[in-house]
Scaffold this motif. Sequence first.
Motif, PDB file in Angstrom:
ATOM      1  N   THR A  17       1.814  -4.311   9.724  1.00 25.72           N
ATOM      2  CA  THR A  17       1.142  -4.927   8.594  1.00 25.72           C
ATOM      3  C   THR A  17      -0.362  -4.657   8.673  1.00 25.72           C
ATOM      4  N   LYS A  18      -1.089  -5.054   7.642  1.00 23.69           N
ATOM      5  CA  LYS A  18      -2.513  -4.745   7.559  1.00 23.69           C
ATOM      6  C   LYS A  18      -3.308  -5.340   8.713  1.00 23.69           C
ATOM      7  N   ASP A  19      -2.886  -6.520   9.209  1.00 18.18           N
ATOM      8  CA  ASP A  19      -3.625  -7.161  10.302  1.00 18.18           C
ATOM      9  C   ASP A  19      -3.245  -6.615  11.673  1.00 18.18           C
ATOM     10  N   GLY A  20      -2.357  -5.619  11.712  1.00 18.86           N
ATOM     11  CA  GLY A  20      -1.985  -4.982  12.975  1.00 18.86           C
ATOM     12  C   GLY A  20      -0.688  -5.467  13.581  1.00 18.86           C
ATOM     13  N   PHE A  73       9.156   5.792   6.310  1.00 15.18           N
ATOM     14  CA  PHE A  73       9.572   5.503   4.940  1.00 15.18           C
ATOM     15  C   PHE A  73       8.657   4.538   4.184  1.00 15.18           C
ATOM     16  N   ILE A  74       7.617   4.045   4.829  1.00 17.16           N
ATOM     17  CA  ILE A  74       6.510   3.390   4.116  1.00 17.16           C
ATOM     18  C   ILE A  74       5.235   4.069   4.576  1.00 17.16           C
ATOM     19  N   VAL A  75       4.467   4.581   3.631  1.00 12.60           N
ATOM     20  CA  VAL A  75       3.234   5.300   3.934  1.00 12.60           C
ATOM     21  C   VAL A  75       2.102   4.703   3.095  1.00 12.60           C
ATOM     22  N   ASN A  76       1.057   4.233   3.769  1.00 13.51           N
ATOM     23  CA  ASN A  76      -0.094   3.640   3.065  1.00 13.51           C
ATOM     24  C   ASN A  76       0.343   2.539   2.108  1.00 13.51           C
ATOM     25  N   GLY A  77       1.315   1.744   2.544  1.00 17.86           N
ATOM     26  CA  GLY A  77       1.773   0.601   1.767  1.00 17.86           C
ATOM     27  C   GLY A  77       2.726   0.927   0.641  1.00 17.86           C
ATOM     28  N   ILE A 109       2.363  -1.837   5.917  1.00 18.51           N
ATOM     29  CA  ILE A 109       1.552  -0.698   5.473  1.00 18.51           C
ATOM     30  C   ILE A 109       2.208   0.613   5.904  1.00 18.51           C
ATOM     31  N   THR A 110       2.815   0.592   7.087  1.00 17.53           N
ATOM     32  CA  THR A 110       3.499   1.753   7.651  1.00 17.53           C
ATOM     33  C   THR A 110       4.856   1.310   8.178  1.00 17.53           C
TER      34      THR A 110
END
Length: 375
Positions: free
Chosen positions: A276-279, A250-254, A311-312
């Motif tokens: 999150t973006k940092d993994g 339900f979250i794709v590419n942020g 992000i995902t």
Amino acid sequence: MAVQQTTAQQTTLQARVKRKRSAGIRFMSYTIVTITILAILGLSWFFLTASGTSLRFMMADTIITTQHRDWAKYLIGTSELQKRVEAYTKSFDEMGTEKDLGLVEIAPLPSHTPTEVVAPVKKDLVTIENISGPNFKGKLVTISDPTKLRIAVPEKAGKGEKVSSMVKRTGAILGVNGGGFIDPNWEGNGFQPEGVVISGGKIFYNDKGMNGTVQIVGIDKEGRMISGKYKVSELLQMGVQEAVSFSPRFIVNGVGQVKSQADGWGIAPRTCMAQTKDGSILFAIIDGRQTHSIGATLYDVQEIFLAHGAITAANLDGGASTVLVHNNAIINKPSSEYGERYLPTAWLLFDHPETADIKNVWEGLDISKIDPSKW
């Protein structure tokens, strides 16, 4: 004279009784009429206004997520119930097909020459914070190193295993319930998963075949979260190490895919996973169906994840399965009156996941002959 006075007194008393009785009847009549009018007005609002219809469908969606799905027909009708379920299925399927643009940046291990002085950034492997909203309370888990996660499965064939038992048996730091499973009448033994189970880079369970498609929530060799709809063969090619089946992503590419509370699949206990973006991996564990916490919609969880930089994100099994175990203690409040459920999969966190003793409990079994209702 005395007789006349007594007769007059009796007549007066009878008149008073009649007046009281008449007043009582009038009061009861007024009360019944008032209640009837209020009921008609309430039902008219509930069924004929936009705000009432919105609440009615939210209640129906909430019932749909429970073992009493058919009860929703009393709110929206059998035909509308079928349409609602089909619409969610279609929507979840579409959410799983959008391409991941690779926005998560997994930091490589630091490399330097002997003359370089590098001060490594020290992060706690796991942190847990309280989260809440108007209708819910829960926990948000942050795991700084996604490669420390493993999918665990029951130790013995025949029935599932409680997450707290998996944590204790394997020496894990933390445990969260995992993917979906076949659950006849919501009374299943928790042994038969749905879709695919991958642990340590090996397929433990697969009811789709190598060319079948499945909605998964997983992590690859680099620690990148993989979720959405894939062929099973693709998962191996992508280097997926750990995975279970559930939906939706339900979250794709942020970008959040759930547009409003009305599309949030009702109010329920939730277990969801994000990156999150940092993994860093996030788990949201929301209590529900209790006085302290009714539950959350997927939109609620989406807003929490986005606020934390997700992000995902994807949904895991929720409802009575939702549980969080840390340091061998259950730190949320599962909704089932019977306590923890017996489950086929769990996400476990280890200091040294490569040493975790996780064996394939379904190896050598004919999965077509598993009876998920037999205890």
